[in-house]
Enzyme design. Sequence first.
Site, PDB file in Angstrom:
ATOM      1  N   SER A  79      52.224 -71.336  16.131  1.00  0.00           N
ATOM      2  CA  SER A  79      51.083 -71.662  17.096  1.00  0.00           C
ATOM      3  C   SER A  79      51.407 -72.708  18.047  1.00  0.00           C
ATOM      4  O   SER A  79      52.021 -73.501  17.444  1.00  0.00           O
ATOM      5  CB  SER A  79      49.657 -71.801  16.594  1.00  0.00           C
ATOM      6  OG  SER A  79      48.754 -71.995  17.550  1.00  0.00           O
ATOM      7  N   TYR A  92      44.566 -76.245  10.256  1.00  0.00           N
ATOM      8  CA  TYR A  92      45.360 -75.276  10.879  1.00  0.00           C
ATOM      9  C   TYR A  92      46.541 -75.687  11.519  1.00  0.00           C
ATOM     10  O   TYR A  92      47.650 -75.113  11.464  1.00  0.00           O
ATOM     11  CB  TYR A  92      44.341 -74.355  11.591  1.00  0.00           C
ATOM     12  CG  TYR A  92      44.841 -73.316  12.517  1.00  0.00           C
ATOM     13  CD1 TYR A  92      45.409 -71.964  11.729  1.00  0.00           C
ATOM     14  CD2 TYR A  92      45.350 -73.278  13.674  1.00  0.00           C
ATOM     15  CE1 TYR A  92      45.763 -70.801  12.306  1.00  0.00           C
ATOM     16  CE2 TYR A  92      45.961 -72.299  14.464  1.00  0.00           C
ATOM     17  CZ  TYR A  92      46.239 -71.007  13.628  1.00  0.00           C
ATOM     18  OH  TYR A  92      46.924 -70.053  14.257  1.00  0.00           O
ATOM     19  N   LYS A 126      50.625 -75.046  10.825  1.00  0.00           N
ATOM     20  CA  LYS A 126      51.531 -74.413  11.936  1.00  0.00           C
ATOM     21  C   LYS A 126      52.703 -75.215  12.330  1.00  0.00           C
ATOM     22  O   LYS A 126      53.838 -74.983  12.582  1.00  0.00           O
ATOM     23  CB  LYS A 126      50.814 -74.007  13.201  1.00  0.00           C
ATOM     24  CG  LYS A 126      49.762 -72.754  12.779  1.00  0.00           C
ATOM     25  CD  LYS A 126      50.543 -71.744  12.643  1.00  0.00           C
ATOM     26  CE  LYS A 126      49.798 -70.539  11.960  1.00  0.00           C
ATOM     27  NZ  LYS A 126      50.430 -69.230  11.801  1.00  0.00           N
TER      28      LYS A 126
HETATM   29  N1  LIG Z   1      44.893 -65.180  17.584  1.00  0.00           N
HETATM   30  C1  LIG Z   1      45.551 -66.314  18.369  1.00  0.00           C
HETATM   31  O1  LIG Z   1      44.763 -66.674  19.437  1.00  0.00           O
HETATM   32  C2  LIG Z   1      46.694 -67.003  17.581  1.00  0.00           C
HETATM   33  C3  LIG Z   1      47.188 -67.967  18.171  1.00  0.00           C
HETATM   34  C4  LIG Z   1      48.464 -68.612  17.888  1.00  0.00           C
HETATM   35  C5  LIG Z   1      48.772 -68.182  16.572  1.00  0.00           C
HETATM   36  N2  LIG Z   1      48.294 -67.110  15.899  1.00  0.00           N
HETATM   37  C6  LIG Z   1      49.019 -66.695  14.875  1.00  0.00           C
HETATM   38  O2  LIG Z   1      49.263 -65.217  14.940  1.00  0.00           O
HETATM   39  C7  LIG Z   1      49.258 -64.640  13.389  1.00  0.00           C
HETATM   40  C8  LIG Z   1      48.522 -63.371  13.400  1.00  0.00           C
HETATM   41  O3  LIG Z   1      47.072 -63.756  13.659  1.00  0.00           O
HETATM   42  P1  LIG Z   1      46.291 -62.920  14.444  1.00  0.00           P
HETATM   43  O4  LIG Z   1      45.492 -63.676  15.519  1.00  0.00           O
HETATM   44  O5  LIG Z   1      46.660 -61.477  14.609  1.00  0.00           O
HETATM   45  O6  LIG Z   1      44.909 -62.928  13.236  1.00  0.00           O
HETATM   46  P2  LIG Z   1      44.203 -61.578  12.550  1.00  0.00           P
HETATM   47  O7  LIG Z   1      43.681 -60.580  13.381  1.00  0.00           O
HETATM   48  O8  LIG Z   1      43.166 -62.748  11.463  1.00  0.00           O
HETATM   49  O9  LIG Z   1      45.248 -61.321  11.505  1.00  0.00           O
HETATM   50  C9  LIG Z   1      45.782 -61.921  10.435  1.00  0.00           C
HETATM   51  C10 LIG Z   1      46.348 -61.352   9.389  1.00  0.00           C
HETATM   52  O10 LIG Z   1      47.009 -62.169   8.175  1.00  0.00           O
HETATM   53  C11 LIG Z   1      46.494 -61.524   7.077  1.00  0.00           C
HETATM   54  N3  LIG Z   1      46.249 -62.532   5.886  1.00  0.00           N
HETATM   55  C12 LIG Z   1      45.611 -63.561   5.806  1.00  0.00           C
HETATM   56  N4  LIG Z   1      45.455 -64.126   4.687  1.00  0.00           N
HETATM   57  C13 LIG Z   1      46.437 -63.500   3.771  1.00  0.00           C
HETATM   58  C14 LIG Z   1      47.014 -63.615   2.679  1.00  0.00           C
HETATM   59  N5  LIG Z   1      46.596 -64.494   1.767  1.00  0.00           N
HETATM   60  N6  LIG Z   1      47.774 -62.813   2.257  1.00  0.00           N
HETATM   61  C15 LIG Z   1      48.249 -61.609   3.114  1.00  0.00           C
HETATM   62  N7  LIG Z   1      47.881 -61.777   4.486  1.00  0.00           N
HETATM   63  C16 LIG Z   1      46.928 -62.453   4.714  1.00  0.00           C
HETATM   64  C17 LIG Z   1      44.927 -60.727   7.195  1.00  0.00           C
HETATM   65  O11 LIG Z   1      44.892 -59.784   6.576  1.00  0.00           O
HETATM   66  P3  LIG Z   1      43.232 -59.627   6.131  1.00  0.00           P
HETATM   67  O12 LIG Z   1      42.609 -58.522   7.138  1.00  0.00           O
HETATM   68  O13 LIG Z   1      43.004 -59.047   4.545  1.00  0.00           O
HETATM   69  O14 LIG Z   1      42.428 -61.025   6.000  1.00  0.00           O
HETATM   70  C18 LIG Z   1      45.496 -60.270   8.602  1.00  0.00           C
HETATM   71  O15 LIG Z   1      46.022 -59.056   8.522  1.00  0.00           O
HETATM   72  C19 LIG Z   1      48.756 -65.722  12.742  1.00  0.00           C
HETATM   73  O16 LIG Z   1      49.799 -66.574  11.908  1.00  0.00           O
HETATM   74  C20 LIG Z   1      48.110 -66.724  13.565  1.00  0.00           C
HETATM   75  O17 LIG Z   1      47.895 -67.996  12.973  1.00  0.00           O
HETATM   76  C21 LIG Z   1      47.315 -66.451  16.444  1.00  0.00           C
END
Ligand SMILES: NC(=O)c1ccc[n+]([C@@H]2O[C@H](COP(=O)([O-])OP(=O)(O)OC[C@H]3O[C@@H](n4cnc5c(N)ncnc54)[C@H](OP(=O)(O)O)[C@@H]3O)[C@@H](O)[C@H]2O)c1
Length: 319
Positions: A171, A203, A207
């Site tokens: 991130s 967080y 990252k």
């Molecule tokens: N959204 C943003 O703006 C943003 C910005 C920068 C970076 N990111 C990064 O992008 C990546 C994807 O995030 P997203 O935005 O798509 O978020 P999301 O919708 O919350 O998806 C996160 C995924 O990670 C899974 N997860 C969480 N804890 C876990 C564990 N202990 N074991 C296995 N899986 C686990 C969740 O499963 P459950 O459904 O079971 O909880 C979900 O499938 C992350 O690494 C996040 O840090 C996101």
Amino acid sequence: MSTCCLLAVAVVVGVAYIFRHIVVKGKRCTSEAKLHGKTVIVTGSNTGIGKTTAIDLAKRGARVILACRSRQRGEAALAEVKRESNSNRVVFMQLDLGSLKSVRSFADTFLKSEPRLDILINNAGIYMQGRTEDGLGMMFGVNHIGHFLLTNLLLERLKQCGPSRVVNVSSLGHNFGKIDFDSLNTHKALGLGTSFWEVFQTYCDSKLCNVLFTHELAKILQGSKVTCYSLHPGAINTELARNTSSVLQLCLKPLTTYFFKNTVQGCQTTLHCALQEGLEPFSGRYFSNCTVREVYDKAKDDAAAKKLWELSERLCGLA
Ligand SMILES: NC(=O)c1ccc[n+]([C@@H]2O[C@H](COP(=O)([O-])OP(=O)(O)OC[C@H]3O[C@@H](n4cnc5c(N)ncnc54)[C@H](OP(=O)(O)O)[C@@H]3O)[C@@H](O)[C@H]2O)c1
Ligand SMILES: *[C@@H]1O[C@H](CO)[C@@H](O)[C@H](O)[C@H]1NC(C)=O
Ligand SMILES: *[C@@H]1O[C@H](CO)[C@@H](O)[C@H](O)[C@H]1NC(C)=O
Ligand SMILES: *[C@@H]1O[C@H](CO)[C@@H](O)[C@H](O)[C@H]1NC(C)=O
């Protein structure tokens, strides 16, 4: 006067529209790569950008392993990914990155049942304080250590299948990160606070670990046919904030709905790092908006990266 007001409103609407459709939307992955005969793992692929990444890769013919912690949510996603991609080469395998035991058992099952691994996408992420099953800080444990162990356990298979890739979803927040080795040594956590800023800081720290790891891994992998990349996917409207305060969620929702990327836009840089031809010379580097970026010195600090690697080996019992 009223003409002036109208004009002002028109300008605001116009700027918001352009912002949303050009800046927010961002670049698309333009690779036309097909993946027949290739196997891909996407962690955390039951929702958010993990799911859209999985759908895209399945459409390209890959055998896609959905590595998710909840069987129920994983199987629901399995049905959806199959339907959306029109492919049957999709499997669910249980993986909880907050449990070293689960990571080991996932790797075992995977290595026994799947002959290949061509792309590993470390996408899962969590935004929440707490502890993992092994007593590690939640964000350090899931976002970093779980993926650290997973990547290491699968490295031999990736090497056998080269050219292969590891992609780490980090991130932009890593820019605010720091790594407090004292806290890691005493508490096995990057930070313990629960205030808004402390959670955000932790967080970002986790990252930064992702970016530093990619830096160190690239060195370890030199001479092999495995390359690795870390990336910022953009600000995306997903479930990531689900465990923050409900007031914050309520305030954020209208903004994220309009001004953040949707999940198809949000998975483009992941796809770029996984698929774009000719990225090999950029192994170990950090991407955003489908473009390689410079990082601050702290995110390519050789000594810190090595120290974190060694500490991580100890914490997950690899050393
Ligand atoms: N959204 C943003 O703006 C943003 C910005 C920068 C970076 N990111 C990064 O992008 C990546 C994807 O995030 P997203 O935005 O798509 O978020 P999301 O919708 O919350 O998806 C996160 C995924 O990670 C899974 N997860 C969480 N804890 C876990 C564990 N202990 N074991 C296995 N899986 C686990 C969740 O499963 P459950 O459904 O079971 O909880 C979900 O499938 C992350 O690494 C996040 O840090 C996101
Ligand atoms: C991403 O790149 C596109 C095309 O170059 C550009 O129009 C857009 O403003 C960029 N977005 C961000 C957030 O940098
Ligand atoms: C991805 O990040 C994890 C955890 O930070 C690390 O163990 C792994 O080596 C990284 N892989 C790559 C390719 O950066
Ligand atoms: C996190 O949010 C999810 C979805 O709202 C909820 O089911 C879960 O219980 C929450 N976990 C914690 C520890 O608050």
